[in-house]
Design a protein around this motif. Structure first.
Motif, PDB file in Angstrom:
ATOM      1  N   ALA A   1       0.837  -1.197   0.000  1.00 21.92           N
ATOM      2  CA  ALA A   1       0.000   0.000   0.000  1.00 21.92           C
ATOM      3  C   ALA A   1       0.871   1.244   0.000  1.00 21.92           C
ATOM      4  O   ALA A   1       1.869   1.308   0.724  1.00 21.92           O
ATOM      5  N   PRO A   2       0.528   2.231  -0.842  1.00 17.04           N
ATOM      6  CA  PRO A   2       1.316   3.463  -0.845  1.00 17.04           C
ATOM      7  C   PRO A   2       1.148   4.199   0.491  1.00 17.04           C
ATOM      8  O   PRO A   2       0.148   3.998   1.195  1.00 17.04           O
TER       9      PRO A   2
ATOM     10  N   THR B   1      -2.089   5.354   2.947  1.00 18.22           N
ATOM     11  CA  THR B   1      -3.226   4.439   2.988  1.00 18.22           C
ATOM     12  C   THR B   1      -3.585   4.173   4.452  1.00 18.22           C
ATOM     13  O   THR B   1      -2.686   4.009   5.282  1.00 18.22           O
TER      14      THR B   1
ATOM     15  N   VAL C   1      -8.726  -1.741   1.644  1.00 18.62           N
ATOM     16  CA  VAL C   1      -7.336  -1.338   1.389  1.00 18.62           C
ATOM     17  C   VAL C   1      -6.419  -2.517   1.073  1.00 18.62           C
ATOM     18  O   VAL C   1      -5.306  -2.312   0.602  1.00 18.62           O
TER      19      VAL C   1
ATOM     20  N   PRO D   1      -5.219  -1.001  -2.731  1.00 17.00           N
ATOM     21  CA  PRO D   1      -3.879  -0.430  -2.527  1.00 17.00           C
ATOM     22  C   PRO D   1      -2.836  -1.514  -2.240  1.00 17.00           C
ATOM     23  O   PRO D   1      -1.722  -1.464  -2.728  1.00 17.00           O
ATOM     24  N   GLU D   2      -3.225  -2.505  -1.437  1.00 19.91           N
ATOM     25  CA  GLU D   2      -2.275  -3.582  -1.140  1.00 19.91           C
ATOM     26  C   GLU D   2      -2.829  -4.878  -1.736  1.00 19.91           C
ATOM     27  O   GLU D   2      -3.993  -5.204  -1.539  1.00 19.91           O
TER      28      GLU D   2
ATOM     29  N   GLY E   1      -8.406   4.270 -11.236  1.00 16.81           N
ATOM     30  CA  GLY E   1      -6.955   4.295 -11.099  1.00 16.81           C
ATOM     31  C   GLY E   1      -6.343   4.118 -12.474  1.00 16.81           C
ATOM     32  O   GLY E   1      -6.971   4.439 -13.489  1.00 16.81           O
TER      33      GLY E   1
END
Ligand code: FES
Ligand code: FES
Lengths: 157, 717
Positions: free
Chosen positions: B304-305, B308, B438, B480-481, B535
């Motif tokens: 994850a960036p 997050t 997430v 994200p992850e 995205g």
């Protein structure tokens, strides 16, 4: 091995096979009529369906001894050059995929329409569901049967 | 079609010339000289009678490949569609005629058109020279070159003699797709008439002089020894020629199919009892489930960036996928004629070269002494990538010293399949404090197929593991992850690719669990999919996924299905989508009815497909319908189970498949695509249909369904 006289597609054939030989194998091995297919040999798939005096029967379940005296029609004898309304409808609806089950399906549909020129969807489902098409051509088959029924009711050239 | 062909045959008698254009994988080859014998590895031959013979290097098993490849050629050649004849290629040294992975149309797209364009150019040059006019004033159309200024025209047949003397141009310009006349048109199957008249010849229909028939009794489980067998009883059946013990069982060879079948029954073979630890699918499922908790080989890992939210809630689920058989209606079969130093086979196969090599090895002769004639196939679905039946036939023919047709019974076909392997999928999703998803985790515990040699060198490579988990590692959603993994569990029974290879299980688990995530989020499953496909438009994760194309097919099924309208009690609507190997994008909305007896019926399927450039819309629709029916079979009908090392099912009575009465109303929407190339359609329709059905059943019953096939006990009470 007795000699048995069989009537297939309007022609008489004398065959000499064991009494218990299923009609399916007489057609395929002895007479070279390979349009009738083997799919299970135990009556559960319908690939071997032919007409006996107009009725759909499973040729894998009819021993030679029970075949004498009846008039059989196979896919090869259904019409000259594929002109039966079922065959035409099958082409017009683009039914076939691998095609292997199709002769049996067409023979089953022919017998259905012969007895019921105007079958309900329920009846089509009931009769056709005795046979297997693993490619899943059922939606088109259903439409082809509607089309053939219409054709047979009001034949136009 | 036939009349015009006959008419042209007259001209043929006048000249023996023909134009042959081959392709060796790199270059188009020099046209053959007058009367040259037909080279089986040529793509195209045009004869003086105007007939264009196209050699098809792919196996026809219902996917319409013969028709679509002929369309590619006819398009660039400007051929007359009624003058095309097809010949099946046989393998030659260095050939690659295998058919699988829905790859035929894509791999043939360029070379076939290139060859067609080269032939057209040569014919045009020949005509211009004959008329002494400028080439550019000549055009090709419907099997003839036309010189409009003077109104003259010459049929291709009249030009082949001259054209064959010309060098083959290597880079003839291909047509712009806006000028296509054949590609993209609804085109009837080239072999349709043969099929409805019973003339189409499949493997089972092959008959050669002196051919005997064989039936083979195989050990029920691997390694079983025969305890008792009545060889004499079998020999005394009329028509039985011999009883032969082979590595793979006991063969009865006879004059007719029926004598072989009866002889085999008379064997009344009894086999050893299986050992206590013989393979059992229930035990195997538990082993898979345990394995699904391991870390496994990581096939994709995205952290994850920064920024997050932390995970404050996790949901998890385990999905079970069973064994399935291919169960094509034409059972496995092969005619083999083994001679001293060569062998000829007639066989419905998807893997002619591997088969050729294996039979060569068995007989101790070079592969090129094994001639493989590929017949029409009565359903392939990946089963005929295996070639066990051809090896058996060769072994029997060698022992019987005669050409032999080996035909498997329906029970043989069910019990000795190369099954779609069972797998277990462990999925979890993490949400942040605001309830936003997430994290996504998907671990697939499954088995490498064991019917063809695998290169163990690759087994440390991520691409290798990704290959076994299409649909899992290429999850298209923007969590994200993301972590996906594969855990290998040994599987001692034969298993191999099935329709859509290894994707169906992964896509079933992924798309069904995605609905669980949507539910946890309190979101509409279709809107939530669209939201999670935002995205980056294109993601590269081994294969490339274009999210725009996936969004588009979802939007189409949303709009066409009336998604969101209220539904009667006992009914449910579900959605699922998939990007098949980054090539073909499909979404389904499925309506089901769950009857009081808990019987599930699929009532309607609304489908949208973007498969790139469409060669034959009829073919696309047929494959979509067939794939949907296939999915109904796996969602609601039979599975294969093992006890004592053996598959328990033996026909369509206990491995049920969908029938006409299971058939829903199907609407297929082909979404216009900006994809420049076509992609195959045999497999892509399969993976997302099952989860769409599952999601609809969940919507109807309020009970989660996490294993297949769906059974009433999943949602009763
Ligand atoms: S072969 Fe007769 S019903 Fe299947
Ligand atoms: S068309 Fe292939 S089994 Fe029916």
């Amino acid at each position: 091995m007795e000699k048995t006289e069989l009537t297939i597609n309007g022609a008489k054939h004398v065959v000499q096979v064991d009494d218990d030989t299923p009609l399916l194998w007489i057609l395929r091995d002895t007479l070279g009529l390979t349009g009738t297919k083997f799919g299970c040999g135990v009556g559960v798939c319908g690939a071997c369906t032919v007409l006996a005096d107009g009725q759909a029967v499973r040729s894998c379940q009819i021993p030679c001894s029970a075949a004498a005296g009846r008039n059989f029609t196979t896919i090869e004898g259904l019409s000259p050059n594929g002109s039966h309304p079922c065959q035409r409808a099958w082409l017009e609806e683009e039914v076939a995929q691998c095609g292997f089950c199709q002769p049996g399906m067409i023979m089953t549909a022919c017998a259905l329409l012969r007895e019921n020129p105007n079958p309900t969807d329920g009846l089509i489902d009931k009769v056709m569901s005795d046979s297997v098409c693993r490619c899943g051509t059922y939606p088109r088959m259903r439409r082809a049967i509607w089309r053939a029924a219409e054709q047979m009711r009001s034949p136009k050239q | 079609m036939m009349t015009s062909r006959r008419k042209f045959l007259k001209t043929a008698a006048l000249s023996g010339a023909s134009l042959v254009i081959g392709f060796n994988g790199v270059r188009l080859l020099q046209g053959a000289k007058t009367s040259a014998p037909f080279q089986p590895n040529a793509w195209i031959r045009i004869d003086a009678d105007g007939i264009v013979t196209l050699t098809i290097g792919k196996s026809e098993m219902g996917q319409g490949v013969r028709t679509s490849l002929a369309m590619l050629l006819a398009e660039e050649l400007e051929a007359d569609w009624t003058h095309i004849k097809l010949v099946q290629a046989s393998p030659w040294p260095g050939s690659d005629l295998g058919t699988g992975g829905s790859d035929s149309i894509r791999s043939s797209w360029k070379p076939l058109r290139q060859a067609g364009a080269a032939a057209r150019e040569m014919l045009t040059t020949a005509a211009a020279a004959r008329w002494k006019v400028d080439r550019s004033s000549c055009t090709a159309s419907h099997g003839a070159i036309i010189h409009s200024p003077s109104g003259r025209s010459l049929n291709y047949g009249e030009l082949v003699g001259d054209a064959a003397k010309l060098p083959v141009p290597q880079d003839s310009p291909l047509k712009d797709k806006k000028n296509f006349k054949i590609i993209g048109q609804r085109t009837s199957r080239i072999d349709g008439h043969d099929i409805v008249t019973g003339k189409a010849r499949y493997g089972i229909d092959v008959k050669i002089p002196g051919m005997l028939h064989a039936s083979l009794e195989r050990p029920p489980w691997d390694g079983a020894k025969v305890k008792r067998v009545q060889e004499d009883a079998a020999r005394s059946v009329g028509g039985v020629r011999s009883v032969i013990k082979l590595s793979r069982g006991i063969a009865v060879v006879a004059d007719t199919s029926w004598s072989a079948i009866k002889g085999r029954t008379a064997l009344a073979a009894e086999w050893d009892d299986p050992p206590k630890d013989a393979f059992d699918s229930e035990t195997h499922a538990r082993r898979l489930e345990t394995a699904s908790r391991e870390t496994g080989f990581i096939t994709r890992s995205e952290k994850a960036p920064a920024g997050t939210g932390d995970i404050t809630k996790t949901i998890e689920a385990t999905y079970h996928y069973p064994f399935y058989a291919h169960a094509p209606v034409e059972t496995m079969n092969c005619v083999a004629d083994v001679r001293e130093d060569h062998c000829t086979l007639w066989v419905p196969t998807q893997a002619p070269e591997r088969l050729q090599n294996r039979v060569g090895e068995l007989l101790g002769i070079p592969a090129d002494k094994v001639e493989v004639n590929i017949t029409l196939i009565g359903g392939g679905f990946g089963r005929r990538l295996g070639f066990d039946y051809a090896v058996e036939a060769a072994e029997i023919s060698r022992a019987a010293k005669a050409p032999v047709q080996l035909l498997w019974s329906r029970a043989d076909d069910m019990k000795h399949g190369h099954f779609q392997a069972a797998s277990v999928h462990y999925l979890s999703a993490g949400f942040d404090a605001q309830g936003r998803p997430v994290a996504w985790k998907h671990t697939k515990a499954g088995s490498f197929h064991n019917i063809s040699p695998l290169d163990p060198k690759e087994a440390h490579d991520v691409a290798w593991y990704q290959d076994w988990s299409w649909g899992a590692y290429d999850v298209p959603y923007a969590f994200p992850e993301i972590q996906t993994a594969y855990v290998t569990v040994n599987l001692p029974v034969k298993h191999g690719p099935w329709r859509a290879v290894f994707a169906p299980s992964s896509v079933f688990a992924r798309e069904a669990f995605f609905d669980e995530v949507a539910q946890a989020r309190g979101a509409d499953p279709l809107a939530f999919r669209l939201e999670m496909l935002k995205g980056a438009d294109v993601i590269k994760v081994g294969s490339t996924v274009d999210r725009r194309r996936l969004r588009r097919v979802l939007e189409v099924v949303r709009d066409k299905s009336g998604w969101g309208a209220s539904i009667a009690k006992g009914h449910g609507r579900g959605v699922a989508c998939n990007a098949y190997f980054g090539h073909t994008y499909i979404a389904y909305v499925v309506d089901v009815a769950v009857a009081p007896g808990n019987n599930v019926r699929v009532e309607r399927v609304v489908a949208a497909v973007d498969c790139g450039l469409v060669v034959n819309p009829i073919g696309v629709e047929q494959q979509m319908e067939g794939g949907i029916i296939w999915g109904i079979s796996s969602a609601l009908k039979g599975e294969i189970t093992f006890r004592g090392g053996a598959a328990q099912q033996s026909s369509y009575a206990d491995f049920e498949v969908a029938r006409m009465h299971d058939t829903p109303a199907i609407e297929v929407h082909i979404v216009p695509s900006d994809g420049p190339e076509p992609f195959g359609m045999g497999e892509p329709p399969v993976p997302p249909i099952v989860p769409a059905i599952v999601n609809a059943v969940v919507a109807a019953t309020g009970k989660r369904v996490r294993s297949l096939p769906i059974r009433p006990e999943h949602f009763r009470g």
